[in-house]
Scaffold this active site. Structure first.
Site, PDB file in Angstrom:
ATOM      1  N   HIS A 173      -5.676  -5.766   3.043  1.00 28.67           N
ATOM      2  CA  HIS A 173      -4.748  -4.654   3.213  1.00 28.67           C
ATOM      3  C   HIS A 173      -4.352  -4.585   4.683  1.00 28.67           C
ATOM      4  O   HIS A 173      -5.209  -4.350   5.541  1.00 28.67           O
ATOM      5  CB  HIS A 173      -5.414  -3.337   2.801  1.00 28.67           C
ATOM      6  CG  HIS A 173      -5.744  -3.247   1.338  1.00 28.67           C
ATOM      7  ND1 HIS A 173      -5.287  -2.225   0.543  1.00 28.67           N
ATOM      8  CD2 HIS A 173      -6.470  -4.057   0.528  1.00 28.67           C
ATOM      9  CE1 HIS A 173      -5.734  -2.405  -0.692  1.00 28.67           C
ATOM     10  NE2 HIS A 173      -6.456  -3.515  -0.721  1.00 28.67           N
ATOM     11  N   CYS A 219       0.841  -1.190   0.000  1.00 33.48           N
ATOM     12  CA  CYS A 219       0.000   0.000   0.000  1.00 33.48           C
ATOM     13  C   CYS A 219       0.886   1.254   0.000  1.00 33.48           C
ATOM     14  O   CYS A 219       1.772   1.392   0.847  1.00 33.48           O
ATOM     15  CB  CYS A 219      -0.905  -0.010   1.229  1.00 33.48           C
ATOM     16  SG  CYS A 219      -1.813   1.531   1.485  1.00 33.48           S
ATOM     17  N   GLU A 220       0.638   2.156  -0.922  1.00 29.87           N
ATOM     18  CA  GLU A 220       1.494   3.344  -1.024  1.00 29.87           C
ATOM     19  C   GLU A 220       1.213   4.383   0.057  1.00 29.87           C
ATOM     20  O   GLU A 220       1.968   5.340   0.201  1.00 29.87           O
ATOM     21  CB  GLU A 220       1.363   3.982  -2.401  1.00 29.87           C
ATOM     22  CG  GLU A 220       0.022   4.631  -2.686  1.00 29.87           C
ATOM     23  CD  GLU A 220      -0.050   5.198  -4.098  1.00 29.87           C
ATOM     24  OE1 GLU A 220      -0.712   6.237  -4.263  1.00 29.87           O
ATOM     25  OE2 GLU A 220       0.530   4.616  -5.034  1.00 29.87           O
ATOM     26  N   HIS A 221       0.150   4.185   0.834  1.00 31.02           N
ATOM     27  CA  HIS A 221      -0.190   5.164   1.864  1.00 31.02           C
ATOM     28  C   HIS A 221       0.516   4.905   3.188  1.00 31.02           C
ATOM     29  O   HIS A 221       0.855   5.854   3.902  1.00 31.02           O
ATOM     30  CB  HIS A 221      -1.709   5.180   2.083  1.00 31.02           C
ATOM     31  CG  HIS A 221      -2.471   5.547   0.862  1.00 31.02           C
ATOM     32  ND1 HIS A 221      -3.448   4.741   0.315  1.00 31.02           N
ATOM     33  CD2 HIS A 221      -2.384   6.634   0.053  1.00 31.02           C
ATOM     34  CE1 HIS A 221      -3.937   5.319  -0.767  1.00 31.02           C
ATOM     35  NE2 HIS A 221      -3.311   6.470  -0.946  1.00 31.02           N
ATOM     36  N   HIS A 222       0.712   3.632   3.534  1.00 29.58           N
ATOM     37  CA  HIS A 222       1.377   3.304   4.798  1.00 29.58           C
ATOM     38  C   HIS A 222       2.535   2.328   4.624  1.00 29.58           C
ATOM     39  O   HIS A 222       3.158   1.922   5.605  1.00 29.58           O
ATOM     40  CB  HIS A 222       0.365   2.702   5.789  1.00 29.58           C
ATOM     41  CG  HIS A 222      -0.696   3.663   6.217  1.00 29.58           C
ATOM     42  ND1 HIS A 222      -1.932   3.744   5.587  1.00 29.58           N
ATOM     43  CD2 HIS A 222      -0.710   4.596   7.202  1.00 29.58           C
ATOM     44  CE1 HIS A 222      -2.658   4.688   6.180  1.00 29.58           C
ATOM     45  NE2 HIS A 222      -1.950   5.216   7.159  1.00 29.58           N
ATOM     46  N   GLN A 254      -5.036  -0.609  -4.891  1.00 28.48           N
ATOM     47  CA  GLN A 254      -5.559  -1.788  -5.576  1.00 28.48           C
ATOM     48  C   GLN A 254      -6.286  -1.437  -6.866  1.00 28.48           C
ATOM     49  O   GLN A 254      -6.207  -2.171  -7.854  1.00 28.48           O
ATOM     50  CB  GLN A 254      -6.470  -2.577  -4.633  1.00 28.48           C
ATOM     51  CG  GLN A 254      -6.891  -3.936  -5.175  1.00 28.48           C
ATOM     52  CD  GLN A 254      -7.631  -4.761  -4.140  1.00 28.48           C
ATOM     53  OE1 GLN A 254      -7.272  -4.768  -2.974  1.00 28.48           O
ATOM     54  NE2 GLN A 254      -8.667  -5.453  -4.569  1.00 28.48           N
ATOM     55  N   CYS A 307      -2.855  -2.334   6.145  1.00 34.17           N
ATOM     56  CA  CYS A 307      -3.081  -1.002   6.706  1.00 34.17           C
ATOM     57  C   CYS A 307      -4.488  -0.897   7.284  1.00 34.17           C
ATOM     58  O   CYS A 307      -4.767  -0.020   8.106  1.00 34.17           O
ATOM     59  CB  CYS A 307      -2.830   0.088   5.667  1.00 34.17           C
ATOM     60  SG  CYS A 307      -3.572  -0.220   4.070  1.00 34.17           S
TER      61      CYS A 307
END
Length: 223
Positions: free
Chosen positions: A180, A111-114, A152, A182
């Site tokens: 996920h 996941c590119e956010h966390h 995703q 996250c």
């Protein structure tokens, strides 16, 4: 905290992507993998030091280098276009004109956010218009686009776009069902939920064809 910082946090916490293309700088590949590993190693050392870890301890002193190599060579290796799989196509000499489905392709992404794992399965299908692609190449395409910081929805679109280009047809579909971490291991910590995304092109936009594909991926074909 500024309004812009609040906006960025809101996007990340809600796992919203901003583009169908992976957001890469133009100078992303102006330095070598070895240079990237060296730089990231220092960054990881700084993070661990800030967290209070003793980097002289035998168990952890090799961690910065291991993490740096893992980032560049493994879990984010799909950022490098030189690693893109060569998906050779062949004439459909046996005239197979029905849907071809490759189901339960393992997905390991991040996941590119966390920067936490996304783990699941991809189901990919196409209808040949005269050419076919090796089955293992479908797995490799999924793996290539998964090995980068992702959302995703973008991953699903990128897989379909690549197969459309390779096969020269719009008749391509992909469904991904993934967990996920996250969501599962932080924040709401819902360990049961998973996320399903889909992208349908060409004939797969038709209800009958789409339903046939979805029925195929529900089949119990475990041996």
């Amino acid at each position: 905290m500024s309004n812009m910082d609040n906006y960025k946090d809101e996007i990340g916490d809600n796992h919203i992507g901003t583009s169908a293309e992976t957001p890469l700088r133009e100078d992303a590949f102006e330095i070598t993998d070895e240079q990237k590993i060296k730089s990231i190693k220092k960054d990881v050392e700084s993070i661990l030091h800030t967290l209070g870890m003793d980097l002289t301890d035998d168990s952890i002193k090799g961690t910065p280098n291991r993490v740096a190599k893992m980032f560049v060579k493994e879990i984010f290796g799909g950022l490098n276009p030189e690693r893109k799989p060569n998906a050779s196509t062949f004439d459909n000499k046996y005239k197979y004109g029905e849907m071809l489905v490759e189901k339960n392709i393992t997905v390991y992404s991040t996941c590119e956010h966390h920067l936490l794992p996304i783990v699941g399965r991809a189901h990919v299908a196409y209808i040949s218009n005269g050419t076919v692609v090796g089955l293992s190449k479908m797995n490799r395409i999924v793996d290539y686009f998964a090995k980068r910081p992702q959302v995703q929805e973008r991953l699903t679109i990128q897989i379909v776009q690549e197969l459309k280009n390779v096969l020269n047809t719009e008749d391509v579909a992909c469904v991904i069902d993934a967990k996920h971490l996250c969501v599962n291991s932080r924040g709401i910590r819902d360990i049961e939920s998973s996320t399903v995304t889909s992208e349908f092109g060409g004939q797969f936009k038709e209800e009958k064809v789409r339903r046939e594909f979805l029925d195929y991926i529900k089949l119990d074909t475990q041996f």
